[in-house]
Design an enzyme around this catalytic site. Structure first.
Site, PDB file in Angstrom:
ATOM      1  N   CYS A 152       0.827  -1.234   0.000  1.00 39.77           N
ATOM      2  CA  CYS A 152       0.000   0.000   0.000  1.00 39.77           C
ATOM      3  C   CYS A 152       0.854   1.274   0.000  1.00 39.77           C
ATOM      4  O   CYS A 152       2.052   1.225   0.242  1.00 39.77           O
ATOM      5  CB  CYS A 152      -0.886   0.046   1.245  1.00 39.77           C
ATOM      6  SG  CYS A 152      -1.715  -1.495   1.640  1.00 39.77           S
TER       7      CYS A 152
HETATM    8  N1  GLN Z   1      -1.194  -6.295   4.915  1.00 42.49           N
HETATM    9  C1  GLN Z   1      -2.098  -5.201   4.814  1.00 42.49           C
HETATM   10  C2  GLN Z   1      -3.378  -5.584   4.099  1.00 42.49           C
HETATM   11  O1  GLN Z   1      -3.478  -6.522   3.397  1.00 42.49           O
HETATM   12  C3  GLN Z   1      -1.446  -3.987   4.158  1.00 42.49           C
HETATM   13  C4  GLN Z   1      -1.144  -4.252   2.741  1.00 42.49           C
HETATM   14  C5  GLN Z   1      -0.119  -3.367   2.122  1.00 42.49           C
HETATM   15  O2  GLN Z   1       0.627  -2.598   2.713  1.00 42.49           O
HETATM   16  N2  GLN Z   1      -0.026  -3.586   0.867  1.00 42.49           N
HETATM   17  O3  GLN Z   1      -4.317  -4.915   4.238  1.00 42.49           O
END
Ligand code: GLN
Length: 250
Positions: free
Chosen positions: A2
């Protein structure tokens, strides 16, 4: 993984912070430039939280790519705030793609985002042997690693912990219990941002009366500083401090 950002400063329209600037969070949805640890786009949803003048939060989240949500564009032109946390999501494999899993998480006065993943989730952390406070996974808003991190942090804040201490401590404890985790956390109480780097990118931009932290720089090119890995940033509009996080064995 993210992308997220936190902003404190003069009131801005959400659109002028998130949609309009060059390489804004909107563009980072489909064309991020510094994804580490997998993922190419951030199309599994998005969220924006902001503080109102009375210190309470409001939020807009959706489990669709930000670029497809034309209603948000209208809302974002109307909503103004001087304290914003926003994120676009690339769901970790196996985690639900629902609005409730999109950061920022909030309890009505605080905002929280996590960029990364907890290695070995959930077994590595959701058991007493992990030595973290135990949270019932089914009580989480969404059964994701990020929602668990928020629940753990919130417990500690409600018990009186200072976020400047609690956020880096949580990173250290999770890194110990789940080596190989990626733990860029971002917390805001509306007056102060606390953000960590633990294997993902983060930048900070300080202006005379504003501060922004973001996974990737956007808008004006000048003024951005890269935050070294394994650091904690504590920022208000008047002061930005970047400190190394304590070494942990991995
Ligand atoms: N692991 C978290 C989720 O799936 C954040 C994902 C991310 O940083 N891509 O929501």
């Amino acid at each position: 993984m993210c992308r997220h950002l936190g902003y404190l400063g003069p009131e801005v329209a959400l659109a002028d912070l998130l949609l309009e600037p060059d390489h804004a969070l909107l563009e980072q949805t489909w064309a991020p430039t510094d994804m580490r640890g997998g993922g190419t786009v951030n199309a599994d949803g998005f969220g924006v939280g902001w503080h109102r003048a009375d210190g309470t939060t409001a939020r807009y989240r959706a489990a669709v790519p930000m670029w497809t949500d034309t209603s948000f564009r209208d809302v974002a032109r109307e909503v103004h705030s001087g304290a914003v946390v926003a994120a676009v999501r690339s769901a970790t494999v196996g985690m639900p793609v629902v609005a409730e899993a999109c950061a920022p998480f909030t309890d009505g006065t605080r905002l929280f985002s996590h960029n990364g993943r907890v290695a070995g989730w959930p077994d590595s952390v959701a058991k007493p042997a992990a030595r973290l406070d135990v949270v019932d996974l089914l009580s989480l808003e969404a059964v994701t690693d990020s929602a668990l991190l928020w629940a753990l942090l919130r417990q500690r804040l409600l018990a009186g912990a200072d976020p400047e201490v609690a956020v880096p401590e949580l990173v250290g404890e999770v890194a110990d219990a789940a080596p190989g985790s990626r733990l860029n956390l971002l917390y805001s109480d509306g007056a102060r941002l606390v953000a960590t780097t633990w294997t993902h990118s983060l930048w900070v931009r300080q202006e005379p009366a504003a501060v922004t932290v973001a996974s990737e720089p956007f808008g004006a090119r000048e003024g951005w500083r890269a935050v070294p890995d394994r650091s904690v940033v504590v920022a208000s509009v008047h002061d930005v401090q970047v400190r190394p996080l304590a070494e942990r064995g991995e």
